[in-house]
Design an enzyme around this catalytic site. Sequence first.
Site, PDB file in Angstrom:
ATOM      1  N   CYS A  33      29.047  32.774 110.424  1.00 29.13           N
ATOM      2  CA  CYS A  33      29.717  33.716 109.518  1.00 29.13           C
ATOM      3  C   CYS A  33      29.109  35.090 109.759  1.00 29.13           C
ATOM      4  O   CYS A  33      29.380  35.702 110.776  1.00 29.13           O
ATOM      5  CB  CYS A  33      29.595  33.263 108.064  1.00 29.13           C
ATOM      6  SG  CYS A  33      27.928  32.824 107.550  1.00 29.13           S
ATOM      7  N   SER A  34      28.328  35.611 108.873  1.00 27.70           N
ATOM      8  CA  SER A  34      27.614  36.867 109.127  1.00 27.70           C
ATOM      9  C   SER A  34      26.415  36.997 108.191  1.00 27.70           C
ATOM     10  O   SER A  34      26.155  38.063 107.662  1.00 27.70           O
ATOM     11  CB  SER A  34      28.549  38.070 109.003  1.00 27.70           C
ATOM     12  OG  SER A  34      29.181  38.091 107.747  1.00 27.70           O
ATOM     13  N   CYS A  35      25.692  35.868 108.040  1.00 26.04           N
ATOM     14  CA  CYS A  35      24.469  35.917 107.241  1.00 26.04           C
ATOM     15  C   CYS A  35      23.539  37.004 107.783  1.00 26.04           C
ATOM     16  O   CYS A  35      23.489  37.216 108.997  1.00 26.04           O
ATOM     17  CB  CYS A  35      23.722  34.584 107.296  1.00 26.04           C
ATOM     18  SG  CYS A  35      24.690  33.192 106.737  1.00 26.04           S
TER      19      CYS A  35
ATOM     20  N   CYS B 294      24.524  35.793 113.317  1.00 29.16           N
ATOM     21  CA  CYS B 294      24.963  34.591 112.613  1.00 29.16           C
ATOM     22  C   CYS B 294      26.287  34.204 113.231  1.00 29.16           C
ATOM     23  O   CYS B 294      27.300  34.877 113.028  1.00 29.16           O
ATOM     24  CB  CYS B 294      25.121  34.823 111.113  1.00 29.16           C
ATOM     25  SG  CYS B 294      25.753  33.357 110.270  1.00 29.16           S
TER      26      CYS B 294
END
Lengths: 215, 116
Positions: A117-119, A114
């Site tokens: 962000c850090s999905c 991602c």
Amino acid sequence: MRRQHSGEASPTAGRYPVDPVELDLRTRALEALLIERGLLGADTVATVVSVYEDDIGPLLGARVVARAWTDAAFKQRLLTDAPSACWELGIGGQQSQHLVAVENTEWVHNVIVCTLCSCYPWPVLGVPPTFYKSPAYRSRIVREPRKVLHDDFGLVLAHDVEVRVHDMSGETRYFVLPRRPPGTDHLDEEQLRELVTRDSMIGVAVPVAGDTRGG
Amino acid sequence: MAADAGFDNVLPEAVRPPRRNGELIFEAPWQSTVFGMVVALNQSGHLDWASFGERSAAPLPDRVAGATVDVGEVTARYAAWLDAVEAELVASGVVTVDDLHDVALRQRRHDRHGRV
């Protein structure tokens, strides 16, 4: 302290204000009581929390992968409609509506990221590892995936294998269906589960026969 | 190794454990303890998710009326869990209201002695 003797409400309602200090005290008191009464071991709570924080996710994904490896029809359903297929195994539900499985083949190696962000596909992978959340991984894996896989993860891919980087866009949550390693024809589904690692479902590793997650 | 307790699918959304990007959020150690106790009790057969879910979702008039401290969503969620697990244990006869009162008192005394 007032005691609640009657009524439909919780017997503890009204005994304490909602004050975090009181909540902390009641919690420790309750745990001590349950340990005394033999309903909890001294380490039970810590173990449960640790399992949920570290293990539960990848275990679920491993079940999905092992089933796909041994059941061709299930694999097709997984690739077509991952949420429904996972739900066949009791995995996911409302939080996994946007899961998409991407299959590694002889010619294609997938990796997920991602960039914004850090999905993360947490219903099947659990907690995202630190590297996945790092700005370095997120930017470099899209620019030079083969190099990152080689340098950072020791994963060497043949030149004629296409590396596809899947960026979580919107609500889609990709996870990788890794290839079943050679030399595993004799293993049953339960044994195959042991070979599936979180990193192989991210795409920074591949499962190896004889390598279990516990190691 | 424990299997997934499946609470996310059984509990009403308003009382599921708070998560950020899938990670469980604990803002204080007592919250992870509450979480661990509840899951452990379910796994050992002492707590039923459906019943627990109803209790933790039901507003407690006394507590709502008396709540003067703004504790935030995560604390409020686990406060509801704590209320609900105490209520479940009393309802099932595992502990009594007096037991809870007594151990809280004991804990308070213990904490005070620790402070020199």
